[in-house]
Design a protein around this motif. Structure first.
Motif, short mmCIF file in Angstrom:
data_model
loop_
_atom_site.label_atom_id
_atom_site.label_comp_id
_atom_site.label_asym_id
_atom_site.label_seq_id
_atom_site.Cartn_x
_atom_site.Cartn_y
_atom_site.Cartn_z
N TRP A 129 0.84 -1.21 0.00
CA TRP A 129 0.00 0.00 0.00
C TRP A 129 0.87 1.26 0.00
CZ3 TRP A 129 -0.65 2.86 4.90
CH2 TRP A 129 -1.34 4.06 4.70
N MET A 130 1.90 1.27 0.84
CA MET A 130 2.76 2.46 0.94
C MET A 130 3.57 2.68 -0.33
SD MET A 130 4.06 1.82 4.86
CE MET A 130 5.34 3.07 4.77
N GLN A 131 4.16 1.61 -0.86
CA GLN A 131 5.10 1.74 -1.97
C GLN A 131 4.45 1.77 -3.34
OE1 GLN A 131 8.16 -1.15 0.47
NE2 GLN A 131 8.39 -1.09 -1.74
N GLU A 132 3.37 1.01 -3.50
CA GLU A 132 2.79 0.86 -4.84
C GLU A 132 1.44 1.55 -5.01
OE1 GLU A 132 4.72 -0.45 -7.04
OE2 GLU A 132 6.21 -1.16 -5.59
N GLU A 180 15.80 1.48 -3.70
CA GLU A 180 16.81 1.76 -2.68
C GLU A 180 16.21 2.51 -1.49
OE1 GLU A 180 20.23 3.71 -4.21
OE2 GLU A 180 20.71 2.10 -5.62
N ASN A 181 15.27 3.40 -1.73
CA ASN A 181 14.67 4.18 -0.64
C ASN A 181 13.15 4.17 -0.79
OD1 ASN A 181 14.32 5.91 1.55
ND2 ASN A 181 14.50 7.74 0.27
N PRO A 182 12.52 3.04 -0.47
CA PRO A 182 11.09 2.91 -0.74
C PRO A 182 10.19 3.68 0.24
CG PRO A 182 11.88 0.95 0.36
CD PRO A 182 13.09 1.81 0.09
N PHE A 183 10.75 4.13 1.37
CA PHE A 183 9.90 4.69 2.42
C PHE A 183 9.95 6.22 2.50
CE2 PHE A 183 11.04 0.38 3.87
CZ PHE A 183 9.77 -0.16 3.89
N PRO A 201 14.68 -17.81 7.18
CA PRO A 201 15.42 -17.51 8.41
C PRO A 201 14.87 -16.29 9.12
CG PRO A 201 16.64 -16.74 6.50
CD PRO A 201 15.46 -17.49 5.97
N ALA A 202 15.12 -16.19 10.41
CA ALA A 202 14.53 -15.13 11.22
C ALA A 202 14.97 -13.75 10.79
CB ALA A 202 14.88 -15.36 12.70
N ASP A 203 16.21 -13.64 10.31
CA ASP A 203 16.70 -12.31 9.93
C ASP A 203 16.09 -11.82 8.62
OD1 ASP A 203 18.05 -13.84 8.10
OD2 ASP A 203 20.06 -13.22 8.72
N SER A 204 15.18 -12.59 8.04
CA SER A 204 14.41 -12.11 6.89
C SER A 204 13.53 -10.94 7.29
CB SER A 204 13.55 -13.24 6.32
OG SER A 204 12.76 -12.80 5.25
N ALA A 205 13.34 -10.76 8.61
CA ALA A 205 12.51 -9.66 9.11
C ALA A 205 13.24 -8.33 9.12
CB ALA A 205 12.02 -9.99 10.52
N ARG A 206 14.51 -8.33 8.77
CA ARG A 206 15.27 -7.08 8.79
C ARG A 206 14.90 -6.22 7.58
NH1 ARG A 206 21.48 -8.39 10.24
NH2 ARG A 206 21.36 -6.19 10.86
N LEU A 207 14.94 -4.89 7.80
CA LEU A 207 14.64 -3.94 6.73
C LEU A 207 15.78 -2.95 6.62
CD1 LEU A 207 10.86 -2.94 7.00
CD2 LEU A 207 12.04 -3.78 4.97
N PRO A 208 16.39 -2.82 5.45
CA PRO A 208 17.48 -1.86 5.29
C PRO A 208 17.02 -0.44 5.62
CG PRO A 208 17.38 -3.34 3.40
CD PRO A 208 16.14 -3.60 4.21
N GLY A 209 17.82 0.27 6.41
CA GLY A 209 17.51 1.64 6.78
C GLY A 209 16.57 1.79 7.95
N ALA A 210 16.06 0.68 8.48
CA ALA A 210 15.13 0.76 9.60
C ALA A 210 15.87 0.84 10.92
CB ALA A 210 14.20 -0.45 9.60
N THR A 211 15.24 1.44 11.91
CA THR A 211 15.71 1.34 13.29
C THR A 211 15.36 -0.06 13.77
OG1 THR A 211 15.40 3.70 13.71
CG2 THR A 211 15.50 2.25 15.63
N GLU A 212 16.34 -0.83 14.09
CA GLU A 212 16.13 -2.27 14.31
C GLU A 212 16.33 -2.65 15.77
OE1 GLU A 212 18.70 -6.05 12.94
OE2 GLU A 212 17.89 -4.84 11.30
N ARG A 213 15.44 -3.55 16.25
CA ARG A 213 15.61 -4.11 17.60
C ARG A 213 15.26 -5.58 17.55
NH1 ARG A 213 13.25 -0.77 22.58
NH2 ARG A 213 14.26 -2.57 23.58
N THR A 214 16.03 -6.38 18.27
CA THR A 214 15.73 -7.80 18.37
C THR A 214 15.27 -8.12 19.78
OG1 THR A 214 18.06 -8.27 18.88
CG2 THR A 214 17.37 -8.46 16.58
#
Length: 243
Positions: A129-132, A180-183, A201-214
């Motif tokens: 919805w956001m990107q397309e 490269e910068n979809p957001f 794998p679990a790290d598939s949940a990572r998003l480039p450029g995001a503030t990340e917490r595990t």
């Protein structure tokens, strides 16, 4: 002997009268004291919650309670009900439902931008919805919780359209991740657990450029009720910034 008002010069008489009147006002309680105005508080940005496969709006019950306790009015919190919720229709169909829910929330609250908290497959529907579909300018902050952004091998267990789209290296995911910068100027957060057995794998949940917490949460579904995840989500959306 003190001089009388008559003995004073006109400017001095006026000043003396003003002083006497001020003292009388204080003594009689008639002095007008400017009322202290409360410091205006920033409005809480409306939040749209987006569930995943085989989930319902009720999946966010604990998180919604936490947002209300943090000061969000109920009318500024809305969990969309996606139908069908079992992956039998493509993710794009869910994205149109999210667009409708988001525009409804904006219209009801008068907000220019909203925040989005999405879980699992709901993160992909929200991204589409956001990107397309032009939703990105409407979103101030996007919190992705355990989203299979780069696919999950668990999707091979079923052949439903949305599950096929969530397989690693699917056409859908390649297209969604090509930019490269979809957001744009939307602030993005990615919360995930290394112990996830649904996003593999679990790290598939990572998003480039995001503030990340595990978070070391034992199961995929427990991410929405884990106190640490809930607290981090409220904290991410409570930070003051223009809506």
């Amino acid at each position: 002997m003190s001089p009388s008002l008559r003995d004073l010069t006109p400017p001095a008489r006026r000043a003396s009268r003003a002083l006497v009147l001020a003292l009388l006002a204080v003594v009689t309680g008639c002095a007008s004291v400017p009322e202290a105005r409360p410091t205006p508080q920033p409005e809480h940005v409306p939040v749209l919650f987006v569930h995943g496969t085989d989930e319902t709006p009720g999946s966010f019950f604990a998180m919604r309670d936490a947002f209300e306790e943090a000061g969000w009015p109920k009318e500024r919190l809305h969990a969309v009900r996606l139908h069908p919720n079992n992956g039998q229709l493509p993710i794009e169909v869910m994205a149109y439902q999210i667009r409708r829910a988001a525009e409804g929330l904006r219209k009801r609250t008068g907000a220019e931008r909203i925040d989005v908290v999405a879980f699992s497959q709901g993160t992909l529907s929200s991204r589409y919805w956001m990107q397309e579909l032009g939703g990105q300018p409407r979103v101030r902050r996007f919190v992705s919780i355990s989203g299979p952004h780069h696919g999950t091998r668990a999707a091979y267990l079923k052949a439903d359209p949305a599950l096929v789209q969530m397989r690693p290296d699917s056409d859908f995911l390649r297209e969604l991740n090509r930019r490269e910068n979809p957001f744009g100027d939307t602030e993005v957060f990615s919360f995930w657990t290394p112990l996830d057995s649904t996003v593999v794998p679990a790290d598939s949940a990572r998003l480039p450029g995001a503030t990340e917490r595990t978070f070391f949460v034992l199961a995929h579904q427990l991410m929405l009720t884990n106190p640490a995840v809930i607290s981090a989500t409220v904290e991410a959306l409570a930070k003051n910034s223009p809506p």
